[in-house]
Write a protein that holds these residues in place. Structure first.
Motif, PDB file in Angstrom:
ATOM      1  N   TYR A 203       8.552   9.983  -7.043  1.00  0.00           N
ATOM      2  CA  TYR A 203       8.050  10.983  -7.630  1.00  0.00           C
ATOM      3  C   TYR A 203       6.531  10.999  -8.195  1.00  0.00           C
ATOM      4  O   TYR A 203       6.220  12.332  -8.508  1.00  0.00           O
ATOM      5  N   GLY A 204       5.753  10.036  -7.417  1.00  0.00           N
ATOM      6  CA  GLY A 204       4.439  10.055  -7.989  1.00  0.00           C
ATOM      7  C   GLY A 204       3.595  11.179  -7.373  1.00  0.00           C
ATOM      8  O   GLY A 204       2.438  11.198  -7.471  1.00  0.00           O
ATOM      9  N   ASP A 205       4.015  11.603  -6.179  1.00  0.00           N
ATOM     10  CA  ASP A 205       3.164  12.644  -5.235  1.00  0.00           C
ATOM     11  C   ASP A 205       2.643  13.620  -6.298  1.00  0.00           C
ATOM     12  O   ASP A 205       1.455  14.217  -6.162  1.00  0.00           O
ATOM     13  N   ALA A 206       3.543  14.108  -7.146  1.00  0.00           N
ATOM     14  CA  ALA A 206       3.166  15.167  -8.015  1.00  0.00           C
ATOM     15  C   ALA A 206       1.829  14.700  -8.833  1.00  0.00           C
ATOM     16  O   ALA A 206       1.029  15.611  -9.564  1.00  0.00           O
ATOM     17  N   MET A 207       1.538  13.258  -8.946  1.00  0.00           N
ATOM     18  CA  MET A 207       0.605  13.036 -10.025  1.00  0.00           C
ATOM     19  C   MET A 207      -0.689  12.576  -9.090  1.00  0.00           C
ATOM     20  O   MET A 207      -1.586  12.893  -9.642  1.00  0.00           O
ATOM     21  N   CYS A 208      -0.393  11.810  -7.961  1.00  0.00           N
ATOM     22  CA  CYS A 208      -1.474  11.128  -7.302  1.00  0.00           C
ATOM     23  C   CYS A 208      -1.791  11.808  -5.828  1.00  0.00           C
ATOM     24  O   CYS A 208      -2.544  11.350  -5.320  1.00  0.00           O
ATOM     25  N   GLY A 209      -1.049  12.794  -5.526  1.00  0.00           N
ATOM     26  CA  GLY A 209      -1.082  13.354  -4.238  1.00  0.00           C
ATOM     27  C   GLY A 209      -0.166  12.824  -3.102  1.00  0.00           C
ATOM     28  O   GLY A 209       0.559  12.047  -3.474  1.00  0.00           O
ATOM     29  N   GLU A 210       0.028  13.819  -1.992  1.00  0.00           N
ATOM     30  CA  GLU A 210       0.962  13.630  -1.182  1.00  0.00           C
ATOM     31  C   GLU A 210       0.867  12.164  -0.502  1.00  0.00           C
ATOM     32  O   GLU A 210      -0.234  11.845   0.003  1.00  0.00           O
ATOM     33  N   GLY A 211       2.161  11.409  -0.645  1.00  0.00           N
ATOM     34  CA  GLY A 211       1.848  10.082   0.215  1.00  0.00           C
ATOM     35  C   GLY A 211       1.210   9.014  -0.413  1.00  0.00           C
ATOM     36  O   GLY A 211       0.550   8.149   0.362  1.00  0.00           O
ATOM     37  N   THR A 212       1.168   8.904  -1.798  1.00  0.00           N
ATOM     38  CA  THR A 212       0.010   8.040  -2.336  1.00  0.00           C
ATOM     39  C   THR A 212       0.180   6.711  -2.093  1.00  0.00           C
ATOM     40  O   THR A 212      -0.700   6.081  -1.472  1.00  0.00           O
ATOM     41  N   ILE A 213       1.565   6.226  -1.948  1.00  0.00           N
ATOM     42  CA  ILE A 213       1.803   4.620  -1.941  1.00  0.00           C
ATOM     43  C   ILE A 213       1.864   4.377  -0.414  1.00  0.00           C
ATOM     44  O   ILE A 213       1.171   3.352  -0.036  1.00  0.00           O
ATOM     45  N   PRO A 214       2.298   5.323   0.389  1.00  0.00           N
ATOM     46  CA  PRO A 214       2.423   5.022   1.774  1.00  0.00           C
ATOM     47  C   PRO A 214       0.518   4.813   2.327  1.00  0.00           C
ATOM     48  O   PRO A 214       0.445   4.121   3.292  1.00  0.00           O
ATOM     49  N   LYS A 215      -0.008   5.804   1.822  1.00  0.00           N
ATOM     50  CA  LYS A 215      -1.491   5.695   1.987  1.00  0.00           C
ATOM     51  C   LYS A 215      -2.159   4.405   1.844  1.00  0.00           C
ATOM     52  O   LYS A 215      -2.991   3.741   2.359  1.00  0.00           O
ATOM     53  N   LEU A 216      -1.632   4.002   0.451  1.00  0.00           N
ATOM     54  CA  LEU A 216      -2.137   2.618  -0.267  1.00  0.00           C
ATOM     55  C   LEU A 216      -1.688   1.428   0.893  1.00  0.00           C
ATOM     56  O   LEU A 216      -2.638   0.430   1.066  1.00  0.00           O
ATOM     57  N   LEU A 217      -0.643   1.493   1.286  1.00  0.00           N
ATOM     58  CA  LEU A 217      -0.035   0.227   1.936  1.00  0.00           C
ATOM     59  C   LEU A 217       0.003   0.583   3.515  1.00  0.00           C
ATOM     60  O   LEU A 217       0.534  -0.270   4.148  1.00  0.00           O
ATOM     61  N   GLY A 218      -0.432   1.580   3.897  1.00  0.00           N
ATOM     62  CA  GLY A 218      -0.552   1.953   5.492  1.00  0.00           C
ATOM     63  C   GLY A 218       0.649   2.211   6.288  1.00  0.00           C
ATOM     64  O   GLY A 218       0.876   1.995   7.419  1.00  0.00           O
ATOM     65  N   GLY A 219       1.652   2.853   5.385  1.00  0.00           N
ATOM     66  CA  GLY A 219       2.910   3.157   5.995  1.00  0.00           C
ATOM     67  C   GLY A 219       3.936   3.385   5.042  1.00  0.00           C
ATOM     68  O   GLY A 219       3.919   3.005   3.974  1.00  0.00           O
ATOM     69  N   SER A 220       5.106   3.942   5.581  1.00  0.00           N
ATOM     70  CA  SER A 220       6.416   4.256   4.701  1.00  0.00           C
ATOM     71  C   SER A 220       6.976   2.770   4.481  1.00  0.00           C
ATOM     72  O   SER A 220       6.622   1.830   5.087  1.00  0.00           O
ATOM     73  N   TYR A 221       8.040   2.943   3.609  1.00  0.00           N
ATOM     74  CA  TYR A 221       8.751   1.625   3.459  1.00  0.00           C
ATOM     75  C   TYR A 221       9.663   1.385   4.619  1.00  0.00           C
ATOM     76  O   TYR A 221       9.509  -0.083   5.080  1.00  0.00           O
ATOM     77  N   ASP A 222       9.973   2.230   5.543  1.00  0.00           N
ATOM     78  CA  ASP A 222      10.648   1.875   6.781  1.00  0.00           C
ATOM     79  C   ASP A 222       9.747   1.481   7.661  1.00  0.00           C
ATOM     80  O   ASP A 222      10.232   0.524   8.901  1.00  0.00           O
ATOM     81  N   GLN A 223       8.535   1.746   7.641  1.00  0.00           N
ATOM     82  CA  GLN A 223       7.416   1.278   8.479  1.00  0.00           C
ATOM     83  C   GLN A 223       7.066  -0.172   8.309  1.00  0.00           C
ATOM     84  O   GLN A 223       6.786  -0.799   9.272  1.00  0.00           O
TER      85      GLN A 223
END
Length: 817
Positions: A203-223
């Protein structure tokens, strides 16, 4: 006495829309909350030193040291901002770090590279925060820092990083985030912060912008699943350190359900997690020492860092505890509820922090088992039968069932009126004389006759069913109050659908054998008395003056049908021990008691259904904690042992204290006194103390001497008709023959203070408005606390144990021990 905080987490320092803030039910009207720019503009004194922990311009920390020699506990202060450089910097946490320094703790306010800085993101952001924390080892060689008391204090994304610092010792050695010997933490205070990155990503994209955590970690959970695992504190529970999760009630960046999910998951693994939600605050207030959140933040940090609060702040500590226990998130502390258990854990933690030893049967806890009853009113009824005609009563308006009695499914019996319902021939009052109650339902008025001491009436009233059962009655009908005022009935009726309980142990059920118990609306009593020899209005007028009342059979039968749902419930007493210092007297115990429970969720009143119980009795339980703290801080060594006891199920009929008094966790014969407080009412100036039981034992000497020392007048209850002597937990000890007192802020009749108390009873007592929005006189709370501490010390240190006065009605109970 029987008859708003939440929590969140986040990742972005973000301005919330006013419309969203106004939508929260915990905030009754629109309010302008603080923005990131407001926090950045807060003044702060310069740091003692700005010290780099790495070569990059963003790898530094500001060190602030309190006055004194140290060594000082340390708070690693970590700003938030969605792990993004554009949203926040170290300036955002400077005011908080400065204020914590003034409160007595060294602060290390760190800057770090975020995901949009060169070298930030994965793994740089995490390695920076880790390096900043570990650099305290080298700083401790130059500055007086106590590395055994280091806590992480982080806001939003910084709170996530603080939790991660506590978790990193568990990171696999194959991870780039692994460290051989990370600096251990004493705890974490997370301010509006997420602990589970996968959860926040949902749900965090609404607060921090699209893909906040994938951008922090360099990829999605699956990646990059390993990165998500290593960066998320939830992967490494238990963290092994205390955690305080604190947020404003209008913080919408971290939804409440996510916050509670973290606390539940962490507690399930054995972690200690305190959840604090502050009223009238949103996401950024927690960073401002000028906001309503500051006392909560300060106390959480100092408590977690094991820093003793100065006594000048103690009234704020008491108020903080009241707010914690009566928060909306506690849902009224219903006996046996999850929220009651949370309140019990909070109390136990406070007892531990104050140096009390566990004195329950399971650590600090004494589990108590109950039978819970609720009623299905759609399948229940009360019917008056007169001359072959039937009149169905309206439940909740005409009358209500009293579920504390083990009601029979069906009863039909004649009704007799028994005046005050008292059997006290030694005082010239015998309302059972001349009437046959065998097989009948006995109706009586609960006001007081003239010439009988209030405590005696109170005791006899509490034992009324025992007397009536022995005489053969099958049930009771009671009337409370004046025909012109049905307030007492309305208060009770408001919660009539809530669970009522009895102790599972049959021998302790004071209502055993009671097949029908009904509270009748005094304003509608004429329905019951239609066609009687005397009408209720005339009888009630005599009762208002305490005059003798008639006793006679009523020309009516009452038929009941009750559909009950029963279950078993377990709820905890919380017990902590301060051992005595005298070689002999330490084997005697003074019980210091207050009740922890309230009535839960009830009828909606002005849009609110949570019966918070701030005065009743978060105030008393908070007082227990504060007394324990003051004795600990003052290094007081009482001669007798003190047993601090926060009991459950008081609102269900003093059940928790009844169980404890009959099954104490110390030898029963060694309990010498009980000192109880229940909704002590710090809402008026503190000029006198009301002591219930003042006339009954030589504990009065201690109460009066304490009043002389503090400079307040000690008085008896000016309203004995309120039956306070038997309406709280001291009565359970009295029934066991133990001299006891209960205490409240005093007042004189027909004074502004009396009017304030009456207004509380009419508008707040057992209503949702008994919350932290009401006026509380902090000076009164402080004065009452000092008085109570003095009484406790005097009773614990007296040369001989307390005893009943020779002329006390209750001396007879001592002989039964």
């Amino acid at each position: 006495m029987p008859p708003r905080l939440l929590f969140f987490s986040s990742s972005r320092l973000l301005t919330l829309s006013l419309a969203l803030l106004a939508a929260t039910p915990a905030t009754p009207k629109a309010q302008q909350f603080l923005r990131p720019s407001d926090i950045n503009a807060l003044p702060s004194k310069p740091a003692d030193a700005r010290i780099p922990y790495g070569p990059d311009s963003l790898q530094f920390g500001d060190l602030r040291l309190p006055n004194g020699k140290g060594p000082f506990a340390v708070a690693i202060v970590i700003h938030g901002g969605c792990w993004v450089h554009a949203y926040a910097a170290a300036q955002n946490s400077a005011a908080l770090a400065d204020a914590l320094r003034d409160a007595g703790i060294a602060t290390w306010n760190i800057e770090y590279r975020r995901r949009d800085n060169p070298g930030g993101g994965w793994p740089g952001t995490f390695l920076d925060v880790a390096a900043a924390a570990d650099s305290l080892r080298s700083l401790a060689k130059r500055y007086p820092l106590d590395l055994t008391r280091v806590v992480a204090v982080g806001h939003s994304a910084g709170g996530q990083l603080g939790l991660w610092l506590a978790a990193r010792r568990k990171i696999p050695s194959s991870s780039p985030l692994a460290a051989n010997d990370p600096l251990p933490l004493a705890g974490v205070v997370a301010l509006g912060a997420p602990g589970d990155l996968r959860d926040f990503n949902s749900y965090g994209d609404a607060m921090c912008g699209e893909g906040t955590i994938p951008k922090l970690l360099g990829g999605s959970y699956d990646q990059v699943p390993d990165r998500w695992r290593d960066a998320s504190p939830s992967s490494f529970l238990p963290l092994g350190v205390p955690q305080v999760m604190l947020a404003g009630d209008a913080d919408r960046i971290m939804p409440r359900k996510n916050l509670e999910a973290w606390a539940t998951a962490a507690r399930a693994t054995g972690d200690r997690v305190d959840v604090v939600v502050v009223p009238n605050a949103a996401h950024h207030e927690v960073m401002s020492p000028r906001s309503v959140t500051w006392p909560y933040v300060r106390d959480a940090v100092l408590r977690t860092a094991q820093v003793t609060l100065p006594s000048a702040q103690s009234s704020e500590r008491w108020w903080n505890d009241v707010q914690r226990l009566s928060a909306d998130s506690m849902k009224g502390r219903q006996t046996g509820s999850r929220e009651h258990r949370q309140a019990a854990e909070y109390t136990a933690a406070a007892f531990k922090d104050a140096g009390l030893k566990p004195a329950g049967t399971k650590g600090y806890f004494q589990p108590v088992h109950f039978i819970s009853r609720t009623i299905d009113e759609s399948k229940s009824s009360l019917t008056l039968i007169r001359d072959g005609r039937e009149e169905t009563l309206v439940l909740g308006e005409d009358a209500s069932f009293i579920l504390r009695a083990p009601l029979a499914e069906s009863v039909e019996a004649p009704v007799v009126f028994a005046g005050y319902g008292l059997h006290l021939p030694e005082y010239g009052v015998d309302d059972l004389a001349g009437i046959d109650v065998k097989g009948k339902i006995v109706a009586y008025i609960t006001t007081m006759p003239k010439g009988v001491p209030g405590p005696v009436v109170s005791h006899s009233r509490a034992q009324a069913w025992e007397t009536l059962r022995a005489a053969g009655a099958v049930g009771v009908i009671t009337f409370a109050g004046s025909p012109a005022n049905d307030g007492a009935f309305i208060r009770g009726s408001a919660n009539r659908l809530a669970p009522q309980m009895t102790l599972e142990e049959p021998s302790l059920d004071s209502q055993r054998g009671n097949r029908l118990a009904v509270s009748f609306n005094v304003a509608r009593a004429a329905k019951l008395f239609a066609g009687a020899a005397e009408q209720f209005a005339a009888i009630a007028a005599r009762a208002d003056s305490g005059l003798p009342l008639p006793h006679f059979a009523l020309p009516v039968r009452l038929r009941s049908h009750v559909s009950l749902v029963t279950s078993t419930v377990t709820s905890d007493n919380v017990v902590g021990l301060l051992p005595g210092s005298d070689p002999t007297l330490r084997n005697e115990y003074v019980v210091i008691s207050a009740h922890l429970d309230h009535v839960g969720i009830g009828r909606v009143v002005n849009g609110d259904s949570i019966y918070n119980g701030a005065m009743d009795n978060a105030s008393g339980t908070a007082l227990l904690m504060e007394v324990a703290r003051r004795l600990h801080e003052g290094k007081v060594k009482p001669r007798r042992s003190l047993l601090f006891t926060a009991v459950t199920a008081e609102e269900k009929g003093l059940l928790g204290s009844r169980y404890f008094a009959n099954h104490p966790t110390v030898p029963a014969s060694r309990i010498v006194a009980d000192l109880n407080t229940d909704m002590f009412m710090p809402i008026v100036p503190f000029t006198m103390v009301m002591v219930n039981g003042l006339e009954e034992s030589n504990l009065a000497d201690d109460a009066r001497k304490a009043g002389e020392m503090i400079g307040v007048k000690v008085v008896s209850d000016p309203e004995p008709e309120e039956n306070r002597f038997i309406r709280s937990d001291q009565y359970s000890f009295i029934l066991r023959g133990i001299p006891s007192l209960s205490f409240k802020v005093g007042f004189a009749l027909n004074t502004p203070e009396h009017e304030a108390v009456k207004e509380f009873r009419a508008k707040r007592y057992h209503f949702p408005r008994d919350d932290v929005s009401q006026h509380v006189d902090q000076a009164t709370a402080e004065g009452f606390t000092r008085y109570y501490v003095e009484v406790v010390k005097r009773v614990a240190d007296r040369d001989v144990r307390a005893r009943w006065n020779d002329d006390s009605f209750f001396k007879r109970l001592a002989r039964k021990r």
